[in-house]
Design a protein around this motif. Structure first.
Motif, mmCIF file in Angstrom:
data_model
loop_
_atom_site.group_PDB
_atom_site.id
_atom_site.type_symbol
_atom_site.label_atom_id
_atom_site.label_comp_id
_atom_site.label_asym_id
_atom_site.label_seq_id
_atom_site.Cartn_x
_atom_site.Cartn_y
_atom_site.Cartn_z
ATOM 1 N N THR A 27 0.839 -1.190 0.000
ATOM 2 C CA THR A 27 0.000 0.000 0.000
ATOM 3 C C THR A 27 0.879 1.247 0.000
ATOM 4 O O THR A 27 2.050 1.206 0.387
ATOM 5 C CB THR A 27 -0.918 0.032 1.235
ATOM 6 N N GLU A 28 0.288 2.365 -0.416
ATOM 7 C CA GLU A 28 1.040 3.623 -0.417
ATOM 8 C C GLU A 28 1.559 3.944 0.981
ATOM 9 O O GLU A 28 2.690 4.397 1.142
ATOM 10 C CB GLU A 28 0.172 4.764 -0.930
ATOM 11 N N GLU A 29 0.738 3.698 1.988
ATOM 12 C CA GLU A 29 1.134 3.983 3.368
ATOM 13 C C GLU A 29 2.351 3.143 3.789
ATOM 14 O O GLU A 29 3.303 3.658 4.370
ATOM 15 C CB GLU A 29 -0.032 3.725 4.322
ATOM 16 N N ARG A 30 2.327 1.861 3.477
ATOM 17 C CA ARG A 30 3.458 0.995 3.840
ATOM 18 C C ARG A 30 4.735 1.415 3.126
ATOM 19 O O ARG A 30 5.808 1.473 3.715
ATOM 20 C CB ARG A 30 3.147 -0.463 3.516
ATOM 21 N N VAL A 31 4.621 1.699 1.835
ATOM 22 C CA VAL A 31 5.799 2.116 1.065
ATOM 23 C C VAL A 31 6.351 3.411 1.643
ATOM 24 O O VAL A 31 7.558 3.559 1.832
ATOM 25 C CB VAL A 31 5.460 2.261 -0.436
ATOM 26 N N ARG A 32 5.470 4.354 1.956
ATOM 27 C CA ARG A 32 5.900 5.631 2.546
ATOM 28 C C ARG A 32 6.633 5.396 3.867
ATOM 29 O O ARG A 32 7.668 6.013 4.130
ATOM 30 C CB ARG A 32 4.691 6.534 2.755
ATOM 31 N N GLU A 33 6.120 4.499 4.698
ATOM 32 C CA GLU A 33 6.767 4.189 5.981
ATOM 33 C C GLU A 33 8.169 3.616 5.758
ATOM 34 O O GLU A 33 9.113 3.982 6.457
ATOM 35 C CB GLU A 33 5.926 3.199 6.783
ATOM 36 N N TYR A 34 8.309 2.717 4.797
ATOM 37 C CA TYR A 34 9.622 2.140 4.497
ATOM 38 C C TYR A 34 10.590 3.218 4.014
ATOM 39 O O TYR A 34 11.762 3.218 4.376
ATOM 40 C CB TYR A 34 9.526 1.051 3.429
ATOM 41 N N LEU A 35 10.084 4.113 3.159
ATOM 42 C CA LEU A 35 10.938 5.177 2.637
ATOM 43 C C LEU A 35 11.426 6.092 3.751
ATOM 44 O O LEU A 35 12.605 6.435 3.811
ATOM 45 C CB LEU A 35 10.198 5.983 1.575
ATOM 46 N N VAL A 36 10.533 6.468 4.646
ATOM 47 C CA VAL A 36 10.918 7.325 5.776
ATOM 48 C C VAL A 36 11.949 6.609 6.641
ATOM 49 O O VAL A 36 12.965 7.185 7.035
ATOM 50 C CB VAL A 36 9.681 7.732 6.596
ATOM 51 N N PRO A 42 13.618 8.682 -2.298
ATOM 52 C CA PRO A 42 12.949 7.611 -3.042
ATOM 53 C C PRO A 42 13.556 7.337 -4.418
ATOM 54 O O PRO A 42 13.594 6.190 -4.857
ATOM 55 C CB PRO A 42 11.514 8.116 -3.189
ATOM 56 N N GLU A 59 12.740 3.537 -3.758
ATOM 57 C CA GLU A 59 11.284 3.352 -3.798
ATOM 58 C C GLU A 59 10.914 1.981 -4.359
ATOM 59 O O GLU A 59 10.029 1.306 -3.829
ATOM 60 C CB GLU A 59 10.638 4.454 -4.617
#
Length: 65
Positions: A27-36, A42, A59
Motif C-alpha cells: 500500500t502507499e502507506e506501507r511504502v511511505r513508511e519504508y521510505l521514511v 525515493p 522506492e
C-alpha cells in the motif's frame, strides 16, 4: 485491491506469484513508511539490474520489500 492480506495472498497464489512465503500488499502507506525509515531519497539509485541495466531505486526496493 484493498488492504486485506488474506485476499491479496489468495490473488498472489492464484497468479503464481512469490515463493510460498506470505506476501503483503504494498500500500502507499506501507511504502511511505519504508521510505521514511530508510532515510534515503525515493529516487536514489541503489543498483543497476542486468540484463538491461534497469534502475533499482530506493522506492522500488520499498515496493517489493
Amino acid at each position: 485491491m484493498d488492504d486485506d492480506p488474506v485476499a491479496f495472498q489468495k490473488l498472489a497464489t492464484d497468479a503464481g506469484w512469490g515463493d510460498g512465503l506470505p506476501l503483503v500488499p504494498p500500500t502507499e502507506e506501507r511504502v511511505r513508511e519504508y521510505l521514511v525509515a530508510s532515510g534515503r531519497f525515493p529516487d536514489e539509485c541503489v543498483a543497476e539490474l542486468p540484463p538491461r541495466n534497469g534502475r533499482c531505486t530506493v522506492e522500488k526496493v520499498a515496493v517489493n520489500a
